[in-house]
Structures are given as structure tokens and as C-alpha cells.
Motif scaffolding. Sequence first.
Motif, short mmCIF file in Angstrom:
data_model
loop_
_atom_site.label_atom_id
_atom_site.label_comp_id
_atom_site.label_asym_id
_atom_site.label_seq_id
_atom_site.Cartn_x
_atom_site.Cartn_y
_atom_site.Cartn_z
N VAL A 226 27.11 12.96 -15.41
CA VAL A 226 27.14 12.05 -14.34
C VAL A 226 27.88 11.05 -14.79
N GLU A 227 28.82 10.10 -14.02
CA GLU A 227 29.60 9.09 -14.43
C GLU A 227 28.85 7.97 -15.05
N ARG A 228 27.68 7.65 -14.71
CA ARG A 228 26.78 6.78 -15.21
C ARG A 228 25.43 7.17 -15.28
N GLY A 229 24.44 6.77 -15.90
CA GLY A 229 23.30 7.12 -15.89
C GLY A 229 22.59 6.63 -14.64
N ILE A 230 21.51 7.34 -14.16
CA ILE A 230 21.04 7.02 -12.80
C ILE A 230 19.58 6.77 -13.20
N THR A 231 19.31 5.43 -13.02
CA THR A 231 17.54 5.25 -12.74
C THR A 231 17.40 4.51 -11.28
N ARG A 232 16.53 5.22 -10.73
CA ARG A 232 15.98 4.89 -9.25
C ARG A 232 14.81 5.11 -9.22
N ILE A 233 14.05 4.17 -8.20
CA ILE A 233 12.66 4.41 -7.98
C ILE A 233 12.45 3.92 -6.43
N GLU A 234 12.17 4.81 -5.50
CA GLU A 234 12.00 4.77 -3.96
C GLU A 234 10.48 4.69 -3.92
N LEU A 235 9.72 3.69 -2.82
CA LEU A 235 8.55 3.37 -2.64
C LEU A 235 8.38 3.50 -1.20
N PHE A 236 7.46 4.49 -0.81
CA PHE A 236 7.20 4.87 0.63
C PHE A 236 5.74 4.61 1.13
N ASP B 241 0.66 -1.25 0.13
CA ASP B 241 0.12 -0.02 -0.06
C ASP B 241 0.98 1.19 -0.06
N VAL B 242 1.28 1.75 -1.29
CA VAL B 242 2.09 2.78 -1.38
C VAL B 242 1.74 4.12 -1.17
N SER B 243 2.22 5.08 -0.41
CA SER B 243 1.65 6.50 -0.13
C SER B 243 2.07 7.28 -1.26
N GLY B 244 3.56 7.06 -1.51
CA GLY B 244 4.23 8.10 -2.32
C GLY B 244 5.55 7.26 -2.85
N GLY C 3 -4.81 6.93 -4.83
CA GLY C 3 -4.39 8.07 -3.92
C GLY C 3 -2.95 8.33 -3.65
N ALA C 4 -2.09 7.24 -4.28
CA ALA C 4 -0.68 7.43 -4.28
C ALA C 4 -0.23 8.68 -5.13
N VAL C 5 0.91 9.38 -4.78
CA VAL C 5 1.47 10.40 -5.45
C VAL C 5 3.08 10.03 -5.83
N SER C 6 3.42 10.20 -6.82
CA SER C 6 4.87 9.91 -7.37
C SER C 6 5.49 11.02 -8.00
N GLN C 7 6.80 11.43 -7.90
CA GLN C 7 7.54 12.45 -8.48
C GLN C 7 8.81 11.81 -9.40
N ALA C 8 9.03 12.22 -10.56
CA ALA C 8 10.08 11.86 -11.22
C ALA C 8 10.91 13.03 -11.99
N SER C 9 12.27 12.84 -11.58
CA SER C 9 13.21 13.82 -12.47
C SER C 9 13.80 13.26 -13.45
N ARG D 15 3.41 2.30 4.86
CA ARG D 15 3.46 1.72 5.97
C ARG D 15 4.12 0.26 5.90
N HIS D 16 5.43 0.53 5.39
CA HIS D 16 6.00 -0.65 5.14
C HIS D 16 7.45 -0.10 4.84
N PRO D 17 8.42 -1.01 4.94
CA PRO D 17 10.00 -0.60 4.80
C PRO D 17 10.21 0.05 3.12
N GLU D 18 11.00 0.92 3.14
CA GLU D 18 11.17 1.47 1.81
C GLU D 18 11.59 0.34 0.97
N LEU D 19 11.11 0.36 -0.50
CA LEU D 19 11.16 -0.52 -1.46
C LEU D 19 12.01 0.35 -2.51
N VAL D 20 13.27 -0.08 -2.81
CA VAL D 20 14.04 0.69 -3.95
C VAL D 20 14.32 -0.09 -5.21
N PHE D 21 13.99 0.22 -6.27
CA PHE D 21 14.35 -0.26 -7.55
C PHE D 21 15.71 0.82 -7.87
N ASP D 22 16.89 -0.16 -8.17
CA ASP D 22 18.16 0.64 -8.77
C ASP D 22 18.29 0.07 -10.21
#
Length: 299
Positions: free
Chosen positions: A231-241, A149-152, A218-224, A243-250
Amino acid sequence: MTGNAHDWPHEPVSVGLVGAGPWARMVHARVLAAGPETRLTSVWARRPEAARETAAPYGAAVAGTFEELLDTCEAVAFSVPPDVQAELALRAAKAGKALLLEKPLALDLPAARELVDAIDSAGVVSQLVLSNRYHPETRRFLAKARELDVSGARSCMVGGAFLGGDFATPWRLEHGALLDIGPHILDLLDAALGPVLRVRATGDPRRWVELTCEHEGGAVSQASLSGSVEVERGITRIELFGRHPELVFDGSALDHEESWPVLRREFATAVRTGRSGELDAHRGLRLQTLMAQALDEGR
């Protein structure tokens, strides 16, 4: 990247390739020729010498015209600018050919809609080369995300491709990161958090653009997004927040050599069964619709 012929019970799908630029050589030609699910039959490009260089390592023919290429294959892969793809893929669909399409489908929403209408009318198979989506690690991330259940979420996809080199192409430099890398991040956010209902953009896509997405539930997400930063190498990253531990996709650490056999197998399976998968032209149209909305909202 080669497969075991005994694992593929059908005839290889004969594929013609449109385009002979860096991406066509690095990915399309190499992957399609690796088999056993597909066979690269011919290459057509605006520059015949580039087509010859792309086709030669795999023993593929060089088509003198686009129509000649259509006569050599049952499916067509595209590695050309979006406006060229939209025009030629429409003709290929009307000729009854299955389509392996790059993102975005077109430069604008009307052209994307026209292409999808032609695909639907012809009843041909289509598939998008959304490279991240074919990687096993991405699929594990999405499966976990759908259980939460991701809030943001916050995310970024930034790099320096527009600063020079093979991918600083005219259409990318003119239209910027939203059309080039926006489909990747919007696809992942839409798949991970639920359908995007509204998206707004701020900034300049040729330098740096920020997207804010409101999702069903109802979740809200932002993307840059940027293709114009050092940058030394391309960056692709998603962080989900939530009522659960943060879930990260690198995604920066993914080896896309693991993606290509999956893409090839799923495309060939779709062609042989006559049924497109989830990542078809309709998925491309959804992403194009979101990008058009972001541009309209940002004005």
C-alpha cells in the motif's frame, strides 16, 4: 519536541535505553533526550557500535553491560524484541526501576504474566508505548465513542512493513501482524466499545488475519490486520455504527510528533508520583491475553 523547563517542577527522570535499532534511534532516544521531563543517561545494546551511534547525538553514556546501565538510571526504556524485553524488564523491575515498555510485553502469555507479577511484587511504575493512545485526536475519538451506544465496528490496520526495510525483523516475520500490530487495534476497540469478552481469529498472521471481537454490552467488532501488503502508506481506520451517525477514526493521518511529548510527560509524572497510569503493564497483559485467546480460538 523540546519542552519548557519551567513547565516541569521536578528533576528530570534519568532513563537508560535498552536497544539501538531503528525504533530506538527514531523514537526512544530522541524523545527521552528532548526533556524537560526525562534525561537519557545511557544506552546498552547487544552491538556496542550501534549503542554508541544511538547515544552520541545526546551525550549519553554507553553501558558495557545491562547491569551497568541499571546503575546509571531510575527508569529503563526498552526497544528490543518481545522475548528479550520480557527477560530484561523482569530483571529491571526486581532492581526497582520504572519501566517504559514496548508492545507486546512478551512473545507469549506465560512470560507476560511473569513480568507483570514481578512488576507488582517490586511495586515499580510501568507504561506502554501504545503510540496512538497518546495522540490528542485519538483521545477525542475515544471520548466521543464512549458516549455512544455502538452496535458494531469494522476496522483495519494494514501496511507493508514486513515486505522489507527496518521493521521486517525476525520476530515480526515469524509471528506476524497479530503480535506486532494486534495490540494497537485491540487496545482501541476495547477502549472504544467496552471490554472485549471474546476474540476469534481467522487467516494467517504472516499474511492477513481477521479478528472478530464480542464486547461487553453486546457490540461486535471486526479488524483486518496485515503487515504484508503493498500500500502507498499504512492504513489505520475504525468505523463505529449504531443508532447515531457513523463515527470514524482515521489514524493514518496522525502526526505522531504530537504523541511523544504526551507520552514522555505522562511517564515522568507516573515515575515522580509513584503511580502508573491506565496504559501500564496490566494493560499490556490484557492485550496479551486477548491475543492468546485469538490464537487458541483460531486453531
